[in-house]
Design a protein around this motif. Structure first.
Motif, mmCIF file in Angstrom:
data_model
loop_
_atom_site.group_PDB
_atom_site.id
_atom_site.type_symbol
_atom_site.label_atom_id
_atom_site.label_comp_id
_atom_site.label_asym_id
_atom_site.label_seq_id
_atom_site.Cartn_x
_atom_site.Cartn_y
_atom_site.Cartn_z
ATOM 1 N N ILE A 244 -1.710 -0.653 -4.041
ATOM 2 C CA ILE A 244 -1.240 0.089 -2.869
ATOM 3 C C ILE A 244 -1.546 1.579 -3.002
ATOM 4 C CG2 ILE A 244 0.831 0.782 -1.598
ATOM 5 C CD1 ILE A 244 2.005 -1.959 -2.275
ATOM 6 N N SER A 245 -1.386 2.132 -4.205
ATOM 7 C CA SER A 245 -1.629 3.565 -4.415
ATOM 8 C C SER A 245 -3.099 3.907 -4.183
ATOM 9 C CB SER A 245 -1.205 3.957 -5.833
ATOM 10 O OG SER A 245 0.169 3.723 -6.031
ATOM 11 N N TYR B 33 -5.195 2.222 -2.376
ATOM 12 C CA TYR B 33 -5.524 1.966 -0.968
ATOM 13 C C TYR B 33 -5.027 3.087 -0.056
ATOM 14 C CZ TYR B 33 -5.493 -0.251 3.624
ATOM 15 O OH TYR B 33 -5.675 -0.531 4.961
ATOM 16 N N ARG B 34 -3.863 3.656 -0.347
ATOM 17 C CA ARG B 34 -3.251 4.630 0.547
ATOM 18 C C ARG B 34 -3.817 6.029 0.407
ATOM 19 N NH1 ARG B 34 1.537 5.998 -0.265
ATOM 20 N NH2 ARG B 34 2.117 6.513 1.873
ATOM 21 N N THR C 191 4.104 6.922 -3.939
ATOM 22 C CA THR C 191 4.307 5.612 -3.313
ATOM 23 C C THR C 191 5.719 5.102 -3.556
ATOM 24 O OG1 THR C 191 1.955 5.097 -3.620
ATOM 25 C CG2 THR C 191 3.438 3.256 -3.181
#
Length: 351
Positions: free
Chosen positions: A9-10, A12-13, A269
């Motif tokens: 997620i990190s 990707y964001r 995140t």
């Protein structure tokens, strides 16, 4: 699963983390996350020894596990080669390691791993075409398939990992000595030893943990094949298999969170998602003296709220205030500026 999911997620964001080297880390974390999702099913078959009439249902979880473990090992090898190229060809690195090149390699990792993972099913249907089986277990995969997996995947990856990190260690040691000789007048004599020891510990942790988790299972498998022993029977397969798969828990901390930018993204995140889950966290991002993790501000910033610090009111108009961290030290200097009307005392603050 949590550490790998947060790492995915990190990356990707945050757009700043989307560069070729981190794409390999993203592939590694995705495969490790998949292993965490598939592992309960494989463990259920291994521990319960369920009787299943269709052989395909038994081999599907183990084949998927082989697929994801193969991608994980290939991604670790790709990261090692990426670090090797960055030192062997630093001037051509940006031309060699591009988004398109890394994308092709990652696709190749997954395709090759898929072909390798199909060998247990093909071997069962072509060599042992029985429709029924006694109990579902990883031991149903024959020694021919295990030997093929060793020489087609584990052995070459192990060779490239050790070769790449050995070269990295030699070059890092050479650079450390060169820096030590240049700064000999400013550094202590023990600086070189401490730097080399730090490089050695980092590389030993990277390669040592990979060996500790994966090598016991492979060595026992080779001993069983060439010496006709039965080490990998019963619970030994379970314990050594879990030890090998535990490498997926270590990978995010070795290849991800050791990077300061990924740590910063990981903390951001957590700070954003934790309140949505009902948790309130304090700031996890430490503010260092260098303020490297802080965004850039305009040149008219004034530092305030410091004890015994007075700033002229006329100078604070249309300015931006920034509260200094506790580790920042302020000094003030006062001087007199005369004009035709009166004298004004001005305080200059320096950081």
């Amino acid at each position: 699963m949590c550490s790998n999911a947060l790492l995915v997620i990190s990356i990707y964001r945050f757009k700043r983390l989307k560069h070729p080297s981190n794409y390999l880390v993203l592939s590694l974390s995705s495969a490790d996350l998949g292993i965490g999702l598939v592992l309960p099913v494989a463990l259920y078959f291994e521990l319960c020894r369920s009787k299943i009439d269709t052989a395909l249902l038994c081999f599907v979880p183990f084949s998927i596990l082989i697929l994801l473990c193969s991608v994980s090992i290939l991604s670790v090898t790709g990261i090692a080669l990426d670090r090797y190229i960055s030192l062997a060809s630093p001037l051509r690195y940006n031309n060699i390691i591009t988004d398109r090149t890394i994308g092709r390699y990652i696709i190749g990792f997954w395709v090759y791993s898929f072909l390798v993972s199909c060998t247990p099913v093909l071997w069962w249907y072509f060599i042992r075409p029985e429709k029924h089986m006694i109990a579902c277990s990883f031991n149903l995969i024959g020694y021919q398939v295990r030997l093929f997996l060793f020489f087609s995947l584990f052995a070459p990856c192990l060779f490239f990992i050790f070769s790449s990190y050995a070269y990295v260690y030699v070059i890092a040691r050479y650079h450390a000595r060169a820096i030590f000789l240049v700064e000999l007048s400013l550094r202590r004599q023990t600086g070189e030893v401490e730097t080399e020891a730090k490089y050695g510990r980092t590389l030993a942790a990277t390669t040592g943990l990979f060996l500790v988790t994966w090598l016991p299972f492979q060595v026992c498998m080779l001993i069983d094949i060439f010496h006709n022993t039965d080490i990998l029977t019963g619970k030994a397969t379970f314990y050594l298999g879990v030890l090998a798969v535990s490498n997926t828990c270590i990978n995010p901390w070795i290849y991800g969170y050791r990077n300061s930018e990924i740590r910063y993204a990981f903390s951001r995140t957590l700070e954003e998602f934790a309140p949505k889950l009902g948790y309130i966290l304090k700031s996890l991002v430490p503010i260092k003296k260098s303020c490297a993790g802080m965004p850039s501000y305009a040149s008219n910033i004034r530092l305030c709220h410091s004890p015994k610090l007075v700033v002229n009111a006329t100078e604070t108009t249309h300015t931006t205030y920034l509260h200094p961290p506790e580790t920042t030290y302020l000094t003030e200097t006062s001087f007199l500026a005369r004009n035709s009307a009166n004298s004004v005392t001005t305080t200059v603050v320096s950081l």
